[in-house]
Design a protein around this motif. Structure first.
Motif, PDB file in Angstrom:
ATOM      1  N   THR A 175     -41.572 -26.940 -79.285  1.00  0.00           N
ATOM      2  CA  THR A 175     -42.459 -27.253 -78.441  1.00  0.00           C
ATOM      3  C   THR A 175     -42.688 -26.136 -77.902  1.00  0.00           C
ATOM      4  O   THR A 175     -41.682 -24.807 -78.090  1.00  0.00           O
ATOM      5  N   PRO A 176     -44.317 -26.137 -77.883  1.00  0.00           N
ATOM      6  CA  PRO A 176     -44.754 -24.863 -76.939  1.00  0.00           C
ATOM      7  C   PRO A 176     -43.906 -25.088 -75.020  1.00  0.00           C
ATOM      8  O   PRO A 176     -43.621 -23.755 -74.314  1.00  0.00           O
ATOM      9  N   PHE A 177     -43.547 -26.239 -74.835  1.00  0.00           N
ATOM     10  CA  PHE A 177     -42.302 -25.740 -73.798  1.00  0.00           C
ATOM     11  C   PHE A 177     -41.029 -25.284 -73.755  1.00  0.00           C
ATOM     12  O   PHE A 177     -40.935 -24.394 -73.442  1.00  0.00           O
ATOM     13  N   MET A 178     -40.596 -25.419 -74.876  1.00  0.00           N
ATOM     14  CA  MET A 178     -38.555 -25.361 -75.717  1.00  0.00           C
ATOM     15  C   MET A 178     -39.675 -23.286 -75.646  1.00  0.00           C
ATOM     16  O   MET A 178     -38.412 -22.933 -75.028  1.00  0.00           O
ATOM     17  N   ASP A 179     -40.275 -22.727 -76.115  1.00  0.00           N
ATOM     18  CA  ASP A 179     -41.270 -22.004 -76.385  1.00  0.00           C
ATOM     19  C   ASP A 179     -41.285 -20.705 -75.180  1.00  0.00           C
ATOM     20  O   ASP A 179     -40.195 -20.181 -74.760  1.00  0.00           O
ATOM     21  N   ALA A 180     -42.047 -21.692 -73.967  1.00  0.00           N
ATOM     22  CA  ALA A 180     -41.953 -21.320 -73.181  1.00  0.00           C
ATOM     23  C   ALA A 180     -40.294 -21.126 -72.228  1.00  0.00           C
ATOM     24  O   ALA A 180     -40.615 -20.144 -71.226  1.00  0.00           O
ATOM     25  N   ILE A 181     -40.245 -21.970 -72.119  1.00  0.00           N
ATOM     26  CA  ILE A 181     -38.193 -21.313 -71.620  1.00  0.00           C
ATOM     27  C   ILE A 181     -37.158 -20.780 -71.417  1.00  0.00           C
ATOM     28  O   ILE A 181     -36.847 -19.772 -70.924  1.00  0.00           O
ATOM     29  N   ARG A 196     -32.065 -22.366 -64.601  1.00  0.00           N
ATOM     30  CA  ARG A 196     -31.710 -23.204 -62.966  1.00  0.00           C
ATOM     31  C   ARG A 196     -32.946 -23.757 -62.528  1.00  0.00           C
ATOM     32  O   ARG A 196     -32.575 -25.009 -61.977  1.00  0.00           O
ATOM     33  N   PHE A 197     -33.713 -23.578 -63.223  1.00  0.00           N
ATOM     34  CA  PHE A 197     -35.145 -24.444 -63.700  1.00  0.00           C
ATOM     35  C   PHE A 197     -34.674 -25.933 -63.991  1.00  0.00           C
ATOM     36  O   PHE A 197     -34.923 -27.018 -62.612  1.00  0.00           O
ATOM     37  N   LEU A 198     -34.169 -25.930 -64.705  1.00  0.00           N
ATOM     38  CA  LEU A 198     -34.157 -26.939 -66.048  1.00  0.00           C
ATOM     39  C   LEU A 198     -33.161 -27.858 -64.728  1.00  0.00           C
ATOM     40  O   LEU A 198     -33.269 -29.326 -65.053  1.00  0.00           O
ATOM     41  N   LEU A 231     -46.154 -29.583 -68.279  1.00  0.00           N
ATOM     42  CA  LEU A 231     -45.038 -30.782 -67.857  1.00  0.00           C
ATOM     43  C   LEU A 231     -46.317 -31.210 -67.395  1.00  0.00           C
ATOM     44  O   LEU A 231     -47.176 -31.861 -67.307  1.00  0.00           O
ATOM     45  N   GLN A 232     -46.660 -30.134 -66.226  1.00  0.00           N
ATOM     46  CA  GLN A 232     -47.963 -30.926 -65.514  1.00  0.00           C
ATOM     47  C   GLN A 232     -49.285 -31.106 -66.028  1.00  0.00           C
ATOM     48  O   GLN A 232     -49.909 -32.237 -65.800  1.00  0.00           O
ATOM     49  N   CYS A 249     -42.350 -33.075 -72.498  1.00  0.00           N
ATOM     50  CA  CYS A 249     -41.416 -33.701 -72.378  1.00  0.00           C
ATOM     51  C   CYS A 249     -40.208 -32.607 -72.027  1.00  0.00           C
ATOM     52  O   CYS A 249     -40.045 -31.561 -73.723  1.00  0.00           O
ATOM     53  N   PHE A 250     -39.756 -32.707 -70.958  1.00  0.00           N
ATOM     54  CA  PHE A 250     -38.676 -31.304 -70.595  1.00  0.00           C
ATOM     55  C   PHE A 250     -37.289 -31.526 -71.994  1.00  0.00           C
ATOM     56  O   PHE A 250     -35.911 -30.465 -72.385  1.00  0.00           O
TER      57      PHE A 250
END
Length: 327
Positions: free
Chosen positions: A173-179, A222-224, A191-192, A197-198
């Motif tokens: 997902t784009p979230f995974m790519d960013a992380i 650490r963020f997660l 997320l906002q 979905c994290f």
């Protein structure tokens, strides 16, 4: 041979943006191409030389000519943050929806560069430009997130209708790519604003925390864990590997240290009964092995026996185990 030299001279004039010299020289075929089928218009567009682009177009250069891998001059222009060149090409009929061999159109390429005015312009003249995926199902949102283009991601979320947690062929997902690339600001935005979905899983059952461990993105981990409350010992569903396993496999000592400081279980086993130490040994990561042994593994004697044959050629690692046993 002379023709080849003439072509190289013309390409150099275009690269340097020397329009007057180009006008004097350009009595030959305006569509002459090099071995990659790159034409003068490709070169002028990729270098951002607007005067050369406009002159070539005025001489009748084919606006959507293709070079190797099916790149058009407009695609080349979108690798630069030069809106005027892009506008000139579009006004002469360039098609933003054409795709190269990887399935990328000009909007997708512009999303990688992340210039908001260019994205806004392309969406204005071609509102469906965002509805594109590469041959491995990656969207411009994936690409902008991966490359850390925060302002571009804002444009994409405001003006496009991507589904939350859209996935490529690997399930990313784009979230995974960013992380996994350490772009926490983009992860927060997704997320906002996009309700990402994290804890989404990729095609191998790995979550964002596992992807971050593979790439050694400590602050993302650490963020997660600290901000989002993700279980540091969560296992990938298909392999039962934890983030600690993944970090040890790659030999990321600082990431292993980070995970243990966050409470990771050093003795956690995967579906094949392997601990993080097993994977560090398999990868011959000496510094990681030393740290894991110092961190108090309960089953190091058993692991020593299990891996003895595998490690016989690495005396440093065997000595490391020997010191650990005597401690």
């Amino acid at each position: 041979m002379a023709a080849s030299r003439d072509a190289r001279r013309l390409y150099r004039l275009v690269q340097e943006g020397r329009l007057c010299a180009l006008r004097e020289e350009l009595d030959m075929d305006i569509e002459a191409a090099n071995r990659d089928y790159k034409r003068h218009l490709h070169e002028a567009a990729s270098m951002g030389h607007r005067d050369c682009v406009r002159y070539l177009l005025s001489r009748g250069a084919v606006v959507d000519c293709l070079k190797k891998a099916d790149w058009t001059p407009l695609m080349m222009a979108c690798t630069r943050k030069n809106l005027e060149v892009i506008q000139d090409l579009v006004e002469h009929g360039a098609d933003p929806l054409l795709k190269n061999k990887d399935g990328w159109n000009s909007f997708h390429i512009a999303s990688r560069e992340g210039d908001p005015p260019i994205l806004q312009y392309l969406l204005t003249i071609c509102p469906d430009a965002w509805k594109t995926e590469s041959k491995i199902s990656r969207t411009p949102l994936h690409t902008a997130a991966m490359h850390g283009c925060l302002e571009a991601v804002k444009v994409l979320l405001q003006r496009c209708q991507y589904q939350p947690d859209c996935r490529d062929k690997c399930g990313l997902t784009p979230f995974m790519d960013a992380i996994q690339c350490g772009h926490i600001n983009i992860a927060r935005l997704l997320l906002q604003e996009h309700k990402a979905c994290f804890c989404a899983e990729d095609s191998l059952g790995a979550q964002a925390i596992h992807r971050a461990a593979v790439t050694g993105q400590n602050e993302a981990i650490r963020f997660l864990v600290s901000e989002l409350g993700i279980d540091v010992d969560v296992k990938a569903t298909s392999t039962h590997l934890t983030a600690l396993h993944y970090a040890a496999k790659e030999g990321h000592v600082s990431t292993v240290q980070m995970l243990i400081s966050l409470g990771a279980d050093i003795n956690s086993k995967d579906e094949r009964n392997r601990s993080a130490l097993h994977l560090a040994c398999a990868g011959q990561h000496l510094a990681c092995i030393e740290f894991l042994l110092r961190s108090g593994l309960r089953d190091s004697p058993d692991i020593t026996g299990t891996l003895a044959q595998q490690l016989t050629r690495n005396t440093d690692i065997l000595q490391c185990f020997g010191h650990s046993m005597m401690a």
